[in-house]
Design a protein around this motif. Structure first.
Motif, PDB file in Angstrom:
ATOM      1  N   GLY A  73       0.701  -1.489   0.248  1.00 29.53           N
ATOM      2  CA  GLY A  73       0.245   0.101  -0.508  1.00 29.53           C
ATOM      3  C   GLY A  73       1.213   1.554   0.024  1.00 29.53           C
ATOM      4  O   GLY A  73       1.779   1.311  -0.483  1.00 29.53           O
ATOM      5  N   PHE A  74       0.304   2.391   0.761  1.00 29.70           N
ATOM      6  CA  PHE A  74       0.532   4.055   0.501  1.00 29.70           C
ATOM      7  C   PHE A  74       2.316   3.709   0.810  1.00 29.70           C
ATOM      8  O   PHE A  74       2.698   4.762   0.675  1.00 29.70           O
ATOM      9  CB  PHE A  74       0.103   4.637   1.506  1.00 29.70           C
ATOM     10  N   ASP A  75       2.706   2.964   2.297  1.00 28.37           N
ATOM     11  CA  ASP A  75       3.838   2.823   2.452  1.00 28.37           C
ATOM     12  C   ASP A  75       4.635   2.521   2.180  1.00 28.37           C
ATOM     13  O   ASP A  75       6.112   2.759   1.909  1.00 28.37           O
ATOM     14  CB  ASP A  75       3.828   1.754   3.730  1.00 28.37           C
ATOM     15  N   THR A  76       4.712   1.886   0.573  1.00 27.48           N
ATOM     16  CA  THR A  76       5.374   1.068  -0.715  1.00 27.48           C
ATOM     17  C   THR A  76       5.811   2.594  -1.300  1.00 27.48           C
ATOM     18  O   THR A  76       6.925   2.639  -1.344  1.00 27.48           O
ATOM     19  CB  THR A  76       5.620   0.485  -0.944  1.00 27.48           C
ATOM     20  N   LEU A  77       5.184   3.441  -1.357  1.00 31.12           N
ATOM     21  CA  LEU A  77       4.874   4.885  -2.386  1.00 31.12           C
ATOM     22  C   LEU A  77       5.891   5.988  -1.257  1.00 31.12           C
ATOM     23  O   LEU A  77       6.968   6.060  -1.424  1.00 31.12           O
ATOM     24  CB  LEU A  77       3.237   5.433  -1.934  1.00 31.12           C
ATOM     25  N   ILE A  78       4.662   5.662  -0.215  1.00 29.97           N
ATOM     26  CA  ILE A  78       6.052   6.459   0.631  1.00 29.97           C
ATOM     27  C   ILE A  78       7.444   6.064   0.906  1.00 29.97           C
ATOM     28  O   ILE A  78       8.515   7.087   1.016  1.00 29.97           O
ATOM     29  CB  ILE A  78       5.875   6.500   2.407  1.00 29.97           C
ATOM     30  N   ALA A  79       7.942   4.795   1.137  1.00 29.59           N
ATOM     31  CA  ALA A  79       9.667   4.469   1.198  1.00 29.59           C
ATOM     32  C   ALA A  79      10.378   4.469  -0.225  1.00 29.59           C
ATOM     33  O   ALA A  79      11.122   4.988  -0.344  1.00 29.59           O
ATOM     34  CB  ALA A  79       8.832   2.866   1.271  1.00 29.59           C
ATOM     35  N   ILE A  80       9.900   4.333  -1.817  1.00 31.80           N
ATOM     36  CA  ILE A  80      10.536   4.464  -2.564  1.00 31.80           C
ATOM     37  C   ILE A  80      10.842   6.464  -3.089  1.00 31.80           C
ATOM     38  O   ILE A  80      12.077   7.027  -3.349  1.00 31.80           O
ATOM     39  CB  ILE A  80       9.447   4.184  -4.016  1.00 31.80           C
ATOM     40  N   HIS A  81       9.812   6.583  -2.745  1.00 35.06           N
ATOM     41  CA  HIS A  81       9.555   8.497  -2.643  1.00 35.06           C
ATOM     42  C   HIS A  81      10.819   9.746  -1.550  1.00 35.06           C
ATOM     43  O   HIS A  81      11.686  10.204  -2.418  1.00 35.06           O
ATOM     44  CB  HIS A  81       8.041   8.900  -2.492  1.00 35.06           C
ATOM     45  N   LYS A  82      11.476   8.438  -1.158  1.00 40.03           N
ATOM     46  CA  LYS A  82      11.931   9.145   0.173  1.00 40.03           C
ATOM     47  C   LYS A  82      13.231   8.842  -0.678  1.00 40.03           C
ATOM     48  O   LYS A  82      14.377  10.073  -0.076  1.00 40.03           O
ATOM     49  CB  LYS A  82      12.652   8.492   1.537  1.00 40.03           C
ATOM     50  N   VAL A  83      13.572   8.547  -1.274  1.00 37.55           N
ATOM     51  CA  VAL A  83      14.681   8.086  -1.799  1.00 37.55           C
ATOM     52  C   VAL A  83      14.986   8.749  -3.203  1.00 37.55           C
ATOM     53  O   VAL A  83      16.298   8.189  -3.790  1.00 37.55           O
ATOM     54  CB  VAL A  83      15.351   6.648  -1.638  1.00 37.55           C
ATOM     55  N   SER A  84      13.823   9.027  -4.222  1.00 35.91           N
ATOM     56  CA  SER A  84      14.016   8.710  -5.339  1.00 35.91           C
ATOM     57  C   SER A  84      13.533  10.121  -5.976  1.00 35.91           C
ATOM     58  O   SER A  84      12.210  10.632  -6.908  1.00 35.91           O
ATOM     59  CB  SER A  84      12.752   7.888  -6.045  1.00 35.91           C
ATOM     60  N   MET A  85      13.324  10.975  -4.954  1.00 36.22           N
ATOM     61  CA  MET A  85      13.316  13.106  -4.576  1.00 36.22           C
ATOM     62  C   MET A  85      13.413  13.167  -6.679  1.00 36.22           C
ATOM     63  O   MET A  85      14.745  13.032  -6.850  1.00 36.22           O
ATOM     64  CB  MET A  85      14.537  13.267  -4.184  1.00 36.22           C
ATOM     65  N   GLY A  86      12.574  13.811  -7.693  1.00 42.21           N
ATOM     66  CA  GLY A  86      12.850  14.317  -8.156  1.00 42.21           C
ATOM     67  C   GLY A  86      12.754  13.188  -9.637  1.00 42.21           C
ATOM     68  O   GLY A  86      12.432  13.865 -11.010  1.00 42.21           O
ATOM     69  N   ILE A  87      12.150  12.289  -9.111  1.00 40.57           N
ATOM     70  CA  ILE A  87      11.903  10.907 -10.125  1.00 40.57           C
ATOM     71  C   ILE A  87      10.889  10.910 -10.331  1.00 40.57           C
ATOM     72  O   ILE A  87      10.253  11.024  -8.835  1.00 40.57           O
ATOM     73  CB  ILE A  87      12.688   9.753  -9.787  1.00 40.57           C
ATOM     74  N   PRO A  88      10.059  10.678 -11.951  1.00 39.70           N
ATOM     75  CA  PRO A  88       8.817   9.999 -11.638  1.00 39.70           C
ATOM     76  C   PRO A  88       8.091   9.424 -11.268  1.00 39.70           C
ATOM     77  O   PRO A  88       9.094   8.336 -11.740  1.00 39.70           O
ATOM     78  CB  PRO A  88       8.588  10.922 -12.895  1.00 39.70           C
ATOM     79  N   ILE A  89       7.441   9.284 -10.493  1.00 34.66           N
ATOM     80  CA  ILE A  89       6.691   7.639  -9.554  1.00 34.66           C
ATOM     81  C   ILE A  89       5.441   7.590 -11.122  1.00 34.66           C
ATOM     82  O   ILE A  89       4.658   8.054 -10.620  1.00 34.66           O
ATOM     83  CB  ILE A  89       6.812   7.219  -8.470  1.00 34.66           C
ATOM     84  N   VAL A  90       5.481   6.325 -10.975  1.00 33.26           N
ATOM     85  CA  VAL A  90       3.797   6.054 -12.009  1.00 33.26           C
ATOM     86  C   VAL A  90       2.721   5.011 -10.373  1.00 33.26           C
ATOM     87  O   VAL A  90       4.226   3.164 -11.159  1.00 33.26           O
ATOM     88  CB  VAL A  90       4.151   5.068 -13.283  1.00 33.26           C
ATOM     89  N   VAL A  91       2.780   4.993 -10.097  1.00 33.28           N
ATOM     90  CA  VAL A  91       1.902   4.162  -9.491  1.00 33.28           C
ATOM     91  C   VAL A  91       0.870   2.898 -10.027  1.00 33.28           C
ATOM     92  O   VAL A  91      -0.101   3.012 -11.032  1.00 33.28           O
ATOM     93  CB  VAL A  91       0.772   4.444  -8.238  1.00 33.28           C
ATOM     94  N   MET A  92       1.045   1.618 -10.294  1.00 30.97           N
ATOM     95  CA  MET A  92       0.214   0.819 -10.942  1.00 30.97           C
ATOM     96  C   MET A  92      -0.277   0.198  -9.618  1.00 30.97           C
ATOM     97  O   MET A  92       0.523  -1.205  -8.472  1.00 30.97           O
ATOM     98  CB  MET A  92       1.241  -0.365 -11.377  1.00 30.97           C
ATOM     99  N   THR A  93      -1.159  -0.807  -9.501  1.00 32.10           N
ATOM    100  CA  THR A  93      -2.378  -1.495  -8.335  1.00 32.10           C
ATOM    101  C   THR A  93      -2.905  -2.353  -9.037  1.00 32.10           C
ATOM    102  O   THR A  93      -4.111  -1.701 -10.083  1.00 32.10           O
ATOM    103  CB  THR A  93      -2.082  -0.575  -7.508  1.00 32.10           C
ATOM    104  N   GLY A  94      -3.754  -3.377  -8.447  1.00 35.87           N
ATOM    105  CA  GLY A  94      -4.649  -4.110  -8.161  1.00 35.87           C
ATOM    106  C   GLY A  94      -5.468  -3.805  -7.538  1.00 35.87           C
ATOM    107  O   GLY A  94      -7.177  -4.364  -7.281  1.00 35.87           O
ATOM    108  N   LEU A  95      -5.236  -2.941  -6.950  1.00 33.07           N
ATOM    109  CA  LEU A  95      -6.010  -2.504  -5.037  1.00 33.07           C
ATOM    110  C   LEU A  95      -6.681  -1.573  -5.721  1.00 33.07           C
ATOM    111  O   LEU A  95      -7.263  -1.091  -6.426  1.00 33.07           O
ATOM    112  CB  LEU A  95      -5.370  -1.853  -4.311  1.00 33.07           C
ATOM    113  N   GLU A  96      -8.497  -1.749  -5.059  1.00 30.11           N
ATOM    114  CA  GLU A  96      -9.610  -1.306  -5.085  1.00 30.11           C
ATOM    115  C   GLU A  96      -9.027  -0.120  -3.713  1.00 30.11           C
ATOM    116  O   GLU A  96      -8.396   0.109  -3.577  1.00 30.11           O
ATOM    117  CB  GLU A  96     -10.692  -1.607  -4.900  1.00 30.11           C
TER     118      GLU A  96
END
Length: 96
Positions: A73-96
């Motif tokens: 979930g959201f913890d995944t996005l937060i964790a990668i965002h902390k190390v990827s400053m300035g890099i676009p992140i596209v979220v893909m999920t089958g979760l509702e």
């Protein structure tokens, strides 16, 4: 356009963080069909491996599945965002 445009022989380096091999294969095939040589795809199946890849440098876009064996979930996005400053992140999920 610059380095990330996939022009002049410099492919855009995409990091795919996805644990489902079938989904990763489909995405790899779609990128290859768009314009051969335009994208370099690095695929990892765990968030920890993705964080390491970003920290090593050269990644220009992150494609992120939110449902991974080592993060959800959201913890995944937060964790990668902390190390990827300035890099676009596209979220893909089958979760509702």
């Amino acid at each position: 356009m610059g380095k990330a445009d996939g022009v002049n022989g410099v492919p855009t380096h995409i990091l795919l963080i996805e644990d489902n091999p079938g989904d990763a294969r489909i995405l790899r095939e779609l990128l290859a069909e768009t314009d051969p040589g335009r994208f370099k795809l690095t695929h990892v199946d765990r968030l920890a491996k993705g964080i390491t890849s970003v920290q090593e440098g050269g990644i220009e876009i992150v494609l992120l599945d939110l449902s991974l064996p080592d993060s959800q979930g959201f913890d995944t996005l937060i964790a990668i965002h902390k190390v990827s400053m300035g890099i676009p992140i596209v979220v893909m999920t089958g979760l509702e």
